[in-house]
Write an enzyme that holds these catalytic residues in place. Structure first.
Site, mmCIF file in Angstrom:
data_model
loop_
_atom_site.group_PDB
_atom_site.id
_atom_site.type_symbol
_atom_site.label_atom_id
_atom_site.label_comp_id
_atom_site.label_asym_id
_atom_site.label_seq_id
_atom_site.Cartn_x
_atom_site.Cartn_y
_atom_site.Cartn_z
ATOM 1 N N GLU A 1 1.882 17.138 -5.953
ATOM 2 C CA GLU A 1 2.794 17.521 -7.168
ATOM 3 C C GLU A 1 3.087 16.058 -7.986
ATOM 4 O O GLU A 1 2.868 16.146 -9.186
ATOM 5 C CB GLU A 1 4.265 17.846 -6.669
ATOM 6 C CG GLU A 1 5.385 17.960 -7.883
ATOM 7 C CD GLU A 1 6.896 18.016 -7.438
ATOM 8 O OE1 GLU A 1 7.545 17.282 -7.769
ATOM 9 O OE2 GLU A 1 6.898 18.610 -6.204
ATOM 10 N N HIS A 2 2.914 15.039 -7.230
ATOM 11 C CA HIS A 2 3.080 13.706 -7.614
ATOM 12 C C HIS A 2 1.922 13.234 -8.304
ATOM 13 O O HIS A 2 1.748 12.599 -9.341
ATOM 14 C CB HIS A 2 3.467 12.681 -6.648
ATOM 15 C CG HIS A 2 4.967 12.649 -6.502
ATOM 16 N ND1 HIS A 2 5.861 11.633 -6.614
ATOM 17 C CD2 HIS A 2 5.732 13.576 -5.812
ATOM 18 C CE1 HIS A 2 7.066 11.953 -6.458
ATOM 19 N NE2 HIS A 2 7.009 13.065 -5.815
ATOM 20 N N GLU B 1 1.462 6.091 -5.226
ATOM 21 C CA GLU B 1 2.421 6.891 -5.227
ATOM 22 C C GLU B 1 2.820 7.253 -3.878
ATOM 23 O O GLU B 1 4.091 7.683 -3.632
ATOM 24 C CB GLU B 1 1.960 8.126 -5.701
ATOM 25 C CG GLU B 1 2.802 9.440 -6.140
ATOM 26 C CD GLU B 1 3.640 9.016 -7.333
ATOM 27 O OE1 GLU B 1 4.760 9.375 -7.666
ATOM 28 O OE2 GLU B 1 3.079 8.079 -8.071
#
Length: 465
Positions: A85-86, A155
């Site tokens: 998702e990131h 991330e």
């Protein structure tokens, strides 16, 4: 990155707006007389379903709903769905991260995503005239993400900080620990973010493998609402997702409920947080709608904010009189094959035993003494809340996507209303006796000086007496 178009993770811990596919409370003849839903559905040759609802608005929301979440992971890759998702917003083979952000900002599109235990969702809210560009964005970030090694590493620290924030939210902690114990031995016990150990080692190959395994056309729904034309959205879905293959993935999905009592002493805490629950029902179980009404009746209470004091029920009144009881929230969490029904609470240590006793009395009141006036009020409240939650193209799109995933169709409001109206005080009491009083408990409690906690057997005996 602008927080306006990618505000970050959204965890779904308890969803209560869906309705069940079949119910013991409505006859087949009555169901046949109900008006057809406004939602139009088309299945593409590759198995992807496209569902729309045109409300002739100047704006629209389009989303991709994927039948994949943390319960589709294993011990080694738990956290991958959320990590993806990131990564989706970090650039694609066609657009750099900067180009993607610039295009989205220039159009004024709101692009967002979230992960739950059973779904991953990406959606865009835009002007109706920009529906194709938004579909292009969604296709690009889903199917052509670069998954650059440097982006993965940068991330990673963001997700670790996110996990640290979640660890400070006691409700999230309690629910994660509850799932870990109540579904021990199955992927439904996993957290959505994954362990810190996994977050630190997930790499590009894990992310790519997850996409290749689970991002299949027949496990996706494209849903859109607002100012949309169904045939146009079908064309866009075929253009941007038509080459996506179908397929079945090999994974362990089944979850078995495990009665348990998990006590975690943390002396640095001033309050006790916990949950007491029984096994609930799946989205499609015949008792689900009745449990939604029961959950509405039991409601919540927050002493610091006055919630639950204006129209209290028996349990709210009971708990409000306990010195040291701070809050409780009833929950009805459903999954494909099981669920959890119970009460989350916070209290001072001195009031823990009294609060548990009050929950027992409240459940027995639901099973034997709840009155018809209370049931009718809850039925109206449930229907009102459902309709109020469908105010705008984004919640409507989310509702369409979830219902297509869970039920295979969008259940029309007239059908929901008929089923709710068919619930009687006697039928509700019967379901509560079966679900609340005759099931084994799962209990999770976190806090300081945890003494005099009744065993599950003691609580179950009090419920069954």
């Amino acid at each position: 990155m602008s927080s306006r178009w990618y505000p970050g993770k959204k965890i779904i811990t308890s969803v209560g707006r869906e309705v069940l596919r079949s119910s013991r409370f409505i006859s087949a003849s009555a169901a046949q007389s109900i008006i057809s839903p406004k939602t139009t559905v088309t299945t593409l040759p590759n198995g992807m379903r496209v569902a729309t609802e045109n409300t002739n608005m100047p704006t629209a929301t389009i989303g991709v709903f994927i039948d994949a979440g943390s319960r589709y992971e294993n011990d080694a890759n738990n956290g991958t769905a959320h990590f993806l998702e990131h990564m989706a917003f970090k650039g694609t083979s066609r657009r750099s991260r900067y180009d993607l952000e610039l295009e989205v900002e220039n159009l004024g599109v709101h692009l967002n995503a979230y992960t739950s235990r059973e779904q991953t969702v990406y959606y865009a809210k835009c002007f109706s005239s920009d529906i194709e560009r938004s579909t292009d964005f969604l296709s690009d970030i889903l199917l052509h993400s670069r998954l650059n090694k440097n982006d993965v590493e940068s991330e990673r620290s963001v997700i670790i900080r996110e996990a640290e924030e979640v660890a400070q939210n006691m409700q999230e902690v309690v629910f994660d620990e509850l799932h870990a114990a109540a579904f021990e031995g199955s992927p439904l016990s996993f957290t959505i973010l994954g362990s810190n150990e996994n977050i630190k080692k997930i790499d590009r190959s894990d992310l790519s493998d997850y996409i290749n395994t689970h991002y299949k056309a027949n496990r996706m729904v494209i849903a859109a609402s607002g100012g949309v034309d169904h045939s146009h959205v079908v064309q866009l879905a075929s253009k941007y997702f038509g080459q996506l293959p179908s397929g079945s993935a090999e994974y362990t999905l089944g979850a078995k409920y495990v009665p348990c009592q998990k006590i975690m002493r943390v002396d640095a805490m001033e309050r006790v947080s916990g949950a007491i629950c029984v096994e609930g029902v799946s989205w499609t179980h015949e008792d689900n709608l009745a449990m939604m009404v029961a959950n509405t009746i039991l409601g919540d209470f927050d002493r610091s904010r006055g919630f639950g004091l204006t129209s209290p029920n028996s349990m709210q009144l009971d708990i409000s009189k306990i010195d040291g009881a701070i809050l409780f929230q009833s929950f009805n969490t459903c999954y494909k094959d099981t669920g959890l029904v119970g009460v989350y609470f916070q209290t001072e240590p001195k009031a823990l035993r009294q609060l548990i006793d009050a929950i027992v009395r409240g459940w027995r009141w639901m099973a034997y003494d709840v009155d018809s006036q209370t049931v009718e009020r809850a039925k109206r409240s449930l229907l009102t809340n459902v309709m109020l939650m469908l105010d705008g193209s984004t919640p409507v799109t989310e509702d369409i996507g979830r219902q297509l995933m869970f039920y295979g169709r969008r259940i029309p409001m007239d059908e929901l209303k008929a089923r709710v109206e068919a619930i009687t005080v006697d039928s509700l009491r019967e379901v509560c006796r079966q679900r609340l009083l005759n099931c084994k408990l799962a209990v999770t409690i976190v806090g300081p000086s945890l003494k005099d906690i009744p065993s599950n057997q003691e609580i179950e005996a009090a419920l069954a007496r």
